[in-house]
Design an enzyme around this catalytic site. Structure first.
Site, PDB file in Angstrom:
ATOM      1  N   SER A 194     -10.070  -1.172   6.813  1.00  0.00           N
ATOM      2  CA  SER A 194      -9.461  -0.864   5.515  1.00  0.00           C
ATOM      3  C   SER A 194      -8.730  -2.008   4.827  1.00  0.00           C
ATOM      4  CB  SER A 194      -8.485   0.308   5.659  1.00  0.00           C
ATOM      5  OG  SER A 194      -9.179   1.519   5.663  1.00  0.00           O
ATOM      6  N   SER A 230      -9.816   1.427   2.780  1.00  0.00           N
ATOM      7  CA  SER A 230      -8.938   2.248   1.986  1.00  0.00           C
ATOM      8  C   SER A 230      -7.883   1.461   1.202  1.00  0.00           C
ATOM      9  CB  SER A 230      -8.215   3.256   2.882  1.00  0.00           C
ATOM     10  OG  SER A 230      -7.363   2.572   3.779  1.00  0.00           O
ATOM     11  N   LYS A 260       0.852  -1.194   0.000  1.00  0.00           N
ATOM     12  CA  LYS A 260       0.000   0.000   0.000  1.00  0.00           C
ATOM     13  C   LYS A 260       0.889   1.245   0.000  1.00  0.00           C
ATOM     14  CE  LYS A 260      -3.988   1.724   2.699  1.00  0.00           C
ATOM     15  NZ  LYS A 260      -4.910   1.388   3.805  1.00  0.00           N
TER      16      LYS A 260
END
Lengths: 94, 475
Positions: free
Chosen positions: B177, B153, B78
């Site tokens: 997330s 996310s 990420k």
């Protein structure tokens, strides 16, 4: 919550907010704060809590020998939008 | 060409060891898939330029007989995790141009395990969101239906795995997330116990809640990644040593369902029916299902939307146009702060910073932040008590399958409700996993849904065990 309040929060948080955005945010905050305000209903019986069950503690590392002074300075300072030699450069404060 | 969507990390490792294909061929297949699919999906913000040389190095090690858990395995990280010498923006304009000056611990552990790090994935700005629509670089699309969000996310990390671009990825989970995008894209996503995985080098959002965790196609893949990244780290004082989480009580195949909590909210009927089938399946696998009473759980999301913005307002104070990233020139220092932060942060980051500033401000602190801390303790105590009688808690991961791009952007509160089922685990620091639970039909599309298993502190092994039994994987 009104527009003025949002604008003053913006100042506190060091975020420039435009008037029309502050107006919109004030309505959103009304809805969000209404929802999160529900937490006040939960706190009456806090005596029930066994603090032993709360597992948050710090584990500290050995206070050992630090790295040689300055070996990371260039790496860090090279990221700065403004620099002068080994320092961050900013506009004067006073 | 190797089809990454058809093989697990375990199978790929076997094939690499047996010489059926090389790490270079595997990396080439990953790059080719990205080239074909990512212009539409947009899972990656950057594919690194040294992927093939990383793979060649892995091939050398394989030839030399090395056997580390991820040797030659293409993974993605990420965009809020630092990889030395590479860009990291946390999906924000305010960090454009920032080059990581060191490795995050989790990424260093991937490298030590031999992983080939393919690139950094798209995310909601500073991990604030449930759809990746808050990324400053545009949304990622769901591989199951590209008119829909992949969740967030960690939506880029989830979509990259689901579309077969990599074999696994890392995400971060502050309120769901990792698990919510895993559910929306039909893969496995897991949030470890708070304190299990170091956050050193993770761009912080809400530090009392953030955890790094794995995403993969199978439970075993997620477990393999988790085993690599876990462990106490002197660079993160919240990480705890092995054995810190208390005595092993033994796995009794007992699952608690907080039925009132699950049924009280507006659940999609198809998801509700599917959840009923999930419970029946667990019963058929020999699990005892108990109804558990958790009256404080419905408040967890409200608690979250006080504590998280409060911590956000403090953590994001570091982005000031002085140390790194964007600077917008102004008349004086104060003007530069106001303009840099006003222009550099997207709307959701601004919204949460202001909200956090409000709940921490004099006169409101006790009513919001103080109450929320107290409520957090109550929720934690209630859940930990429930785990004296059951091994796991089971709910759906989300109340509905993935929504359409743009559907919830106008109403922040409706977006926040996406985290309803995932947030309690963050509030209480518990380990929690989303496991694929089939598809439901919505608007003529077959969309994946997930179920959420949550366990007591330190009991990740229960999640993997029940997850494997449910998914029909070998124990």
């Amino acid at each position: 919550m009104d527009k003025q309040k949002v604008l003053s929060l913006g100042k506190l948080a060091r975020i420039g907010i435009r008037d029309e955005e502050a107006e919109k945010l004030s309505h959103e905050f009304e809805a969000i704060l209404g929802y999160v305000g529900e937490v006040s209903k939960l706190t009456a019986k806090e005596g029930d809590i066994n603090k032993e069950e709360m597992l948050s503690r710090n584990s500290m590392r050995e206070d050992g020998s630090p790295h040689e002074s300055g070996i990371y300075t260039e790496r860090i300072i090279s990221q700065a939008p403004g620099r002068q030699e080994g320092y961050f450069k900013v506009k004067k404060v006073l | 060409m190797i089809d990454l969507s058809a093989i697990s990390i375990k199978e790929a490792r076997e094939s690499l060891k047996n010489g059926e294909f090389s790490a270079r061929e595997l990396a080439e297949a990953a790059l080719k898939t990205i080239e074909e699919k990512d212009p539409e999906i947009r899972a990656f913000l950057e594919v690194y330029d040294d992927v093939l040389s990383q793979a060649d190095l892995a091939d050398k090690k394989i030839k030399a007989g090395e056997d580390t858990p991820l040797l030659g395995i293409p993974v993605a990280i990420k965009d809020n995790m630092l990889l030395d010498g590479k860009r990291a923006t946390a999906g924000s304009k305010i960090l454009v141009g920032f080059i990581a000056p060191y490795n995050s611990t989790a990424v260093r552990k991937l490298l030590d395990a031999g992983a080939v790090i393919v690139g950094r994935t798209n995310m909601d700005e500073f991990a604030m969101g449930s759809s990746t629509e808050n990324s400053a670089f545009g949304p990622t699309r769901n591989p199951s239906d590209t008119s829909r969000v992949p969740g967030g996310s960690s939506g880029g990390s989830a979509a990259a795995v689901a579309a077969g671009m990599v074999l696994g990825s890392l995400g971060s989970d502050t309120g769901g997330s990792i698990r919510q995008p895993a559910a929306h894209t039909g893969i496995v996503g897991m949030k470890p116990t708070y304190g299990r995985v170091s956050r050193s080098g993770l761009i912080a959002m809400a530090s009392s809640l953030d955890q790094i965790g794995p995403l993969g196609k199978t439970i075993l893949d997620a477990e393999t990644l988790y085993e690599v990244i876990r462990g106490q780290d002197p660079m993160d004082s919240t990480t705890l040593p092995e054995g810190a989480y208390g005595e092993e009580k033994g796995f009794s195949k007992t699952i608690g369902v907080p039925r009132e909590f699950v049924e009280a909210e507006g659940m999609d009927p198809a998801v509700k029916n599917n959840f009923g089938r999930v419970i029946e399946k667990f019963k058929s696998l020999g699990y005892k299902i108990k109804d558990i009473k958790t009256p404080s759980l419905p408040y967890a999301l409200a608690v979250y939307y006080i504590l998280m913005p409060a911590e956000v307002s403090s953590n994001l104070a570091r982005f000031d146009g002085v140390k790194y990233g964007l600077r917008v020139e102004g008349e004086n220092l104060l003007e530069e702060y106001l303009q840099t932060r006003g222009e550099g942060f997207g709307i959701e980051a601004r919204r949460r910073i202001l909200l956090g500033t409000y709940v921490l401000s004099s006169g409101y602190y006790d009513a919001y932040y103080g109450q929320a801390l107290s409520a957090k303790r109550m929720i934690t105590a209630e859940l930990r008590k429930a785990f004296k009688d059951v091994d796991l808690m089971l709910t759906p991961t989300t109340a509905a399958p993935a929504f359409k791009i743009g559907e919830k952007t106008a109403d922040p509160l409706s977006m926040y409700l996406e985290d309803l089922f995932t947030v309690p685990a963050n509030i209480a620091g518990l380990p929690s996993i989303s496991v694929p639970a089939g598809n439901v039909e919505t608007d003529g599309k077959n969309l994946p849904v997930g179920i959420l298993l949550t366990a007591d502190l330190g009991k990740e092994d229960y999640l993997f065990r029940a997850g494997k039994e449910f998914s029909g994987e070998a124990l």
